[in-house]
Design a protein around this motif. Structure first.
Motif, PDB file in Angstrom:
ATOM      1  N   GLN A   1     -14.000  -5.223  -2.987  1.00 40.53           N
ATOM      2  CA  GLN A   1     -13.836  -5.007  -1.383  1.00 40.53           C
ATOM      3  C   GLN A   1     -12.822  -6.556  -1.001  1.00 40.53           C
ATOM      4  OE1 GLN A   1     -17.010  -4.734   0.417  1.00 40.53           O
ATOM      5  NE2 GLN A   1     -16.199  -4.459   2.957  1.00 40.53           N
ATOM      6  N   GLY A   2     -12.055  -6.179  -0.208  1.00 36.86           N
ATOM      7  CA  GLY A   2     -11.237  -6.779   0.509  1.00 36.86           C
ATOM      8  C   GLY A   2      -9.782  -7.801  -0.306  1.00 36.86           C
ATOM      9  N   VAL A   3      -9.280  -6.698  -1.231  1.00 35.15           N
ATOM     10  CA  VAL A   3      -8.610  -6.951  -2.183  1.00 35.15           C
ATOM     11  C   VAL A   3      -7.057  -6.006  -1.733  1.00 35.15           C
ATOM     12  CG1 VAL A   3      -7.180  -6.643  -4.430  1.00 35.15           C
ATOM     13  CG2 VAL A   3      -9.582  -7.682  -4.471  1.00 35.15           C
ATOM     14  N   GLU A   4      -6.163  -6.286  -1.153  1.00 34.99           N
ATOM     15  CA  GLU A   4      -5.207  -6.102  -1.523  1.00 34.99           C
ATOM     16  C   GLU A   4      -3.710  -6.200  -2.114  1.00 34.99           C
ATOM     17  OE1 GLU A   4      -0.711  -7.440   0.573  1.00 34.99           O
ATOM     18  OE2 GLU A   4      -2.610  -7.412   2.193  1.00 34.99           O
ATOM     19  N   LYS A   5      -4.024  -7.136  -3.219  1.00 31.57           N
ATOM     20  CA  LYS A   5      -2.955  -6.645  -4.112  1.00 31.57           C
ATOM     21  C   LYS A   5      -3.628  -7.613  -5.625  1.00 31.57           C
ATOM     22  CE  LYS A   5       1.488  -7.610  -6.004  1.00 31.57           C
ATOM     23  NZ  LYS A   5       3.014  -8.419  -5.708  1.00 31.57           N
ATOM     24  N   ALA A   6      -4.042  -7.192  -6.807  1.00 38.94           N
ATOM     25  CA  ALA A   6      -3.505  -8.102  -8.144  1.00 38.94           C
ATOM     26  C   ALA A   6      -3.066  -7.450  -9.049  1.00 38.94           C
ATOM     27  CB  ALA A   6      -5.361  -7.884  -8.706  1.00 38.94           C
ATOM     28  N   GLU A   7      -2.962  -8.447  -9.798  1.00 38.20           N
ATOM     29  CA  GLU A   7      -1.181  -8.468 -10.666  1.00 38.20           C
ATOM     30  C   GLU A   7      -1.976  -9.639 -11.965  1.00 38.20           C
ATOM     31  OE1 GLU A   7       3.012  -9.153 -11.100  1.00 38.20           O
ATOM     32  OE2 GLU A   7       2.326  -9.934  -9.631  1.00 38.20           O
ATOM     33  N   GLY A   8      -1.475  -9.091 -13.197  1.00 35.30           N
ATOM     34  CA  GLY A   8      -2.553  -9.171 -14.368  1.00 35.30           C
ATOM     35  C   GLY A   8      -1.074 -10.833 -14.499  1.00 35.30           C
ATOM     36  N   THR A   9      -1.224 -11.763 -15.324  1.00 38.20           N
ATOM     37  CA  THR A   9      -0.232 -12.463 -15.755  1.00 38.20           C
ATOM     38  C   THR A   9      -0.512 -13.257 -17.011  1.00 38.20           C
ATOM     39  OG1 THR A   9      -0.944 -14.608 -14.653  1.00 38.20           O
ATOM     40  CG2 THR A   9       0.448 -13.378 -13.525  1.00 38.20           C
ATOM     41  N   VAL A  10       0.026 -13.534 -17.566  1.00 33.52           N
ATOM     42  CA  VAL A  10      -0.234 -14.323 -19.384  1.00 33.52           C
ATOM     43  C   VAL A  10       0.917 -15.380 -18.992  1.00 33.52           C
ATOM     44  CG1 VAL A  10      -0.070 -14.242 -21.866  1.00 33.52           C
ATOM     45  CG2 VAL A  10       0.020 -12.196 -20.218  1.00 33.52           C
TER      46      VAL A  10
END
Length: 860
Positions: free
Chosen positions: A92-101
């Motif tokens: 809840q409350g997440v607009e965007k999530a992006e995985g990085t390395v």
């Protein structure tokens, strides 16, 4: 008001004489202010960077550090499965999530195999290009990476190494070497303090840094509108559970800032310490200046006392002059401090750490501290001369042009000085004979402070004796001129002692550090000769640079080698027979041949037995603390594996330098309890050549290591040279900082001579009238300056060597047993002191030579 007017008149009447003292205050305050401005600016720069580059919430793999560094002993960053990104997006409350390395355990090279790492010690970062980076970076040339053959580089690195679009870049990691061509160049929107950053597309970054796709080191999370970062963190933690590290932007920035501040604080307090030394030296200059001005104005003060001025008014008049000197010197010093800070920023820029003057930070505390410190130190330094001025008797002043010497005060001073020096000598003796370094270090500190104060207090007594000896050795060969120079130096032993003491402080520290540094190199070299039984040591040029398995195999395949030994470090918690658990210990795992490569002394057992299956060694101190004997069983809980029950087969001596405090086991034993994919990479590799093939093997190893420029092969000669160079660089930096104190001391010599020339104006006129030539007069003043400088050098170098020898005795308790006096350095400094004396006398001697004889004789 009358006192103030008198003070102002005297101050401006003697403004030339005050100038050098003002410069001393200026330099000291400037160094303090410059240090504060510089460190505040660096804090501002890093703070802006960390705030700008942090996402609202960051999710990291378990085991990653609070600062976001993703290196480990395996050479691979801790990772999370790609499924974590989906779970985070569902919170809840997440607009965007992006995985990085990303990883810092990478060496980047250009087409000529030259490293592209920053020279400032800042990290080299290779990571995946993502929307968070797109927010803080602006692509100025080309495009972002879009395939395995493309890489984007930051603008600062591209400019420094002359990279352009299409150039080949090689990235060496534990996985192997990946080559790509520069597809784009991006500029930071905030100041980049010096890191070299290379961007790949996500899939290529995963393959290059981890060796597989479908994993991430971090997940950057953006909060939906109206959701706070703290609330978002709670929501993400609830969605993931507690198996991950979840941090808000503020927490990431604070952790990074804390890491940077720990480094900055060390630098800050070290530089402030040297500024304090300069202030201490400046105190002598100020005391001398006001003492001589008071002596020269004895008649004037006597007249003031005769017409009704009280002691308090005379005292206050001198202190007001000191206050004016302190205010003027401090104000100019604060301004100069800002200039020093900018200069340091430019210097750091040449070293690879880019700091923008747009971030220049001058907090209100900086000028406040500078002004307060400068004024207080100046007024305190002038207190004794002011008090002496207040004690001048009107009748005595009218009868004599100089202040009468206080024989009783001189005798009391000599007794106090002797007692302090004796107490300091006793403290140094106790430190040198201590059984434990920790206890001895306290006595050493007390001895250093007490002997320093004792030498300062006893300075006039030492001056009276040493100057006569120096005069007999140096000055008598110059005939009458030399004898007059000797008498001038002896005329006021208190003044000569204070002037010499100012130079003594800086040179004592130089001598002490030279002895300690030289002894450390000699001791380590001696230990290497006695204990290291291998020909070559291969290691990375940075602490985090490990040796990957492919390179180890190439080393083993190098012709001319008899044996190759691998050496790894494993983290573990140890449960000992006494029922206690010793956490975060390190096990040094190596091949059994390491017992031949390092001839470590044992107090029980044979070190070779520690490399048997399910065996280990512990060091003497650990064994005593936990009641461990040969045959004891220690439970070793490996951080990246399972728990092992290992038998102690050897107890190593604490009386060593190389691998002091190490606990050994074989790599084969560690491999039984640590999975292969979690086994640390080699920290070092040792290689021994076959008989008669050392030179050929050395050349072959260097050829082999061309494939990884981050690795260096050294024979024992190279290793000793590298050790000497490291300590030498540190000492040179310290000498550079001590130069400020020595410059202030030189100003003190100049000031003393200049005021002495004014004080002796009539005498100089008379000597010129009876036949003394200008050349002889200038020589007399130069010789006087040389003997004062050499006097200060003798005190400083003798005192410093005593400190250094005592410090070495404490280091001997840690295994550094060789005392080495660097005579070339000591002799060079001593000879240089004579030239310092000559230099300091140039202007006073020139002014004395230009005096009009008749006007000088007529001077009252």
């Amino acid at each position: 008001m009358t006192v103030l007017k008198t003070s102002l008149r005297n101050f401006f009447a003697h403004k030339g004489r005050m100038a050098l003292s003002a410069i001393a205050v200026l330099l000291s305050v400037a160094f303090v202010s410059g240090t504060l401005v510089f460190t505040d600016t660096m804090n501002t720069t890093f703070d802006k960077l960390f705030q700008a580059t942090s996402s609202d919430v960051t999710v990291s793999a378990k085991g990653s550090s609070d600062t976001g560094e993703t290196t480990s002993r395996t050479g691979k960053p801790p990772v999370m499965p790609a499924s974590v990104v989906g779970k985070v997006r569902g919170a809840q409350g997440v607009e965007k999530a992006e995985g990085t390395v990303g990883s810092t355990a990478v060496t980047v090279i250009d087409a000529h195999r030259d490293k592209l790492s920053p020279s400032s010690g800042a990290p080299t970062i290779v990571g995946s290009w993502n929307s968070n980076d797109a927010r803080t970076m602006k692509i100025t040339k080309g495009t972002a990476p879009q395939g395995p053959d493309q890489v984007m580089v930051d603008e600062d690195t591209a400019s420094k190494h002359h990279l352009k679009l299409g150039d080949d870049i090689g990235m060496i990691s534990v996985v192997g070497t990946h080559h790509a061509r520069v597809s784009g160049i991006a500029a930071f929107q905030v100041t980049n303090p010096g890191a070299a950053i290379f961007y790949l597309d996500t899939k290529t970054a995963q393959q290059t840094l981890v060796g597989k796709t479908g994993v991430y080191t971090n997940v950057n999370v953006t909060a939906a509108k109206g959701v706070t970062n703290d609330q978002l963190k709670k929501n993400v933690t609830a969605a993931l559970g507690h198996g991950y590290k979840v941090q808000t932007a503020k927490e990431v920035a604070d952790a990074n800032q804390k890491s940077v501040e720990s480094f900055l604080n060390v630098m800050k307090y070290a530089m402030l310490g040297f500024a304090g030394i300069a202030f201490l030296v400046g105190i002598f200059l100020i005391i001398n200046t006001f003492s001589m001005l008071v002596a020269q104005r004895t008649r004037e003060i006597g007249l003031m006392r005769a017409i009704g001025s009280s002691r308090r008014q005379v005292n206050r008049s001198v202190l007001i002059e000191a206050l004016l000197l302190g205010v003027i010197g401090s104000v100019l010093g604060v301004g100069a401090g800002v200039g020093i800070a900018v200069g340091l920023m430019k210097l750091m820029g040449k070293m690879g750490m880019h700091l923008s003057t747009d971030d220049l930070t001058v907090a209100w505390t900086t000028p406040a501290v500078g002004l307060l410190l400068g004024v207080v130190v100046t007024v305190l330094a002038a207190y004794l001369p002011a008090r002496r001025a207040g004690k001048v008797s009107p009748m005595a002043a009218l009868r004599d042009a100089g202040a009468p010497a206080d024989a009783r005060a001189g005798a009391v001073r000599a007794v106090i000085g002797l007692l302090l020096t004796a107490a300091g000598g006793w403290s140094l003796y106790v430190a040198a004979t201590a059984d434990k370094a920790k206890a001895g270090s306290g006595w050493l500190g007390l001895g250093v402070v007490t002997t320093l104060i004792g030498f300062v207090v006893i300075g006039p007594l030492l001056a009276a004796g040493l100057v006569r000896v120096l005069g007999a050795i140096i000055l008598r060969i110059f005939g009458p001129v030399g004898r007059m120079a000797e008498r001038n130096a002896l005329r006021n032993p208190r003044r000569t002692g204070a002037t010499g003491a100012a130079l003594m402080i800086g040179l004592a520290l130089v001598a002490c550090l030279s002895v300690v540094g030289s002894s450390m190199v000699a001791s380590a070299t001696d230990q290497l000769d006695k204990t290291v039984g291998t020909d070559f040591i291969i290691q990375g040029d940075q602490e985090y640079t490990l040796i990957n398995p492919q390179m180890v195999q190439k080393i083993k395949a190098t012709p001319g080698l008899e044996r190759v030994t691998e050496y790894k470090l494993l983290d573990a918690d140890l449960a000992t027979p006494d029922g206690r658990v010793s956490e975060k210990e390190t096990i040094n795992a190596a091949d059994p041949t390491y017992a031949q490569d390092l001839r470590t002394k044992t107090v029980a057992g044979n070190l070779a037995d520690a490399y048997k299956p399910d065996s280990m060694s512990v060091f003497e101190g650990f064994a005593k603390k936990h009641g461990i004997k040969l045959g004891s069983t220690v439970s070793v809980d490996f951080k990246d594996g399972t728990t092992a029950k290992l038998t102690v087969r050897a107890i190593t001596s604490d009386d060593v330098v190389v691998d002091k405090g190490a606990m050994y086991a074989s790599i084969a034993t560690a491999a039984k309890y640590v999975p292969a994919d979690r086994m640390p990479l080699d920290q070092l590799v040792f290689a021994t050549a076959k008989d008669g093939q050392k030179a050929a093997a050395y050349k072959a190893l260097k050829s082999t290591l061309r494939d990884d420029p981050a690795l260096t092969v050294r024979d024992q000669t190279d290793y000793k040279k590298a050790l000497k160079d490291q300590i030498g660089q540190l000492l040179n930096m310290i000498y550079g900082l001590l130069a400020l104190a020595i410059i202030v001391a030189v100003l003190g010599v100049v000031n003393t001579l200049a005021l002495s020339v004014v004080e002796r104006t009539r005498e100089i006129g008379l000597m010129r009238a009876i036949g003394l030539s200008r050349r002889q007069l200038r020589r007399m003043i130069r010789l006087e300056s040389v003997v004062i400088a050499v006097f200060g050098a003798l005190l400083g170098l003798g005192l410093g060597m005593g400190w250094g020898a005592t410090a070495q005795q404490l280091l001997a308790l840690e295994g550094l047993k060789v005392l080495d006096i660097p005579w070339p350095t000591i002799i060079t400094v001593f000879v240089a002191s004579a030239f310092v004396g000559l230099f300091a006398a140039l202007i006073p001697a020139f002014r004395a030579g230009r005096m009009n004889v008749l006007n000088a004789i007529a001077t009252d």
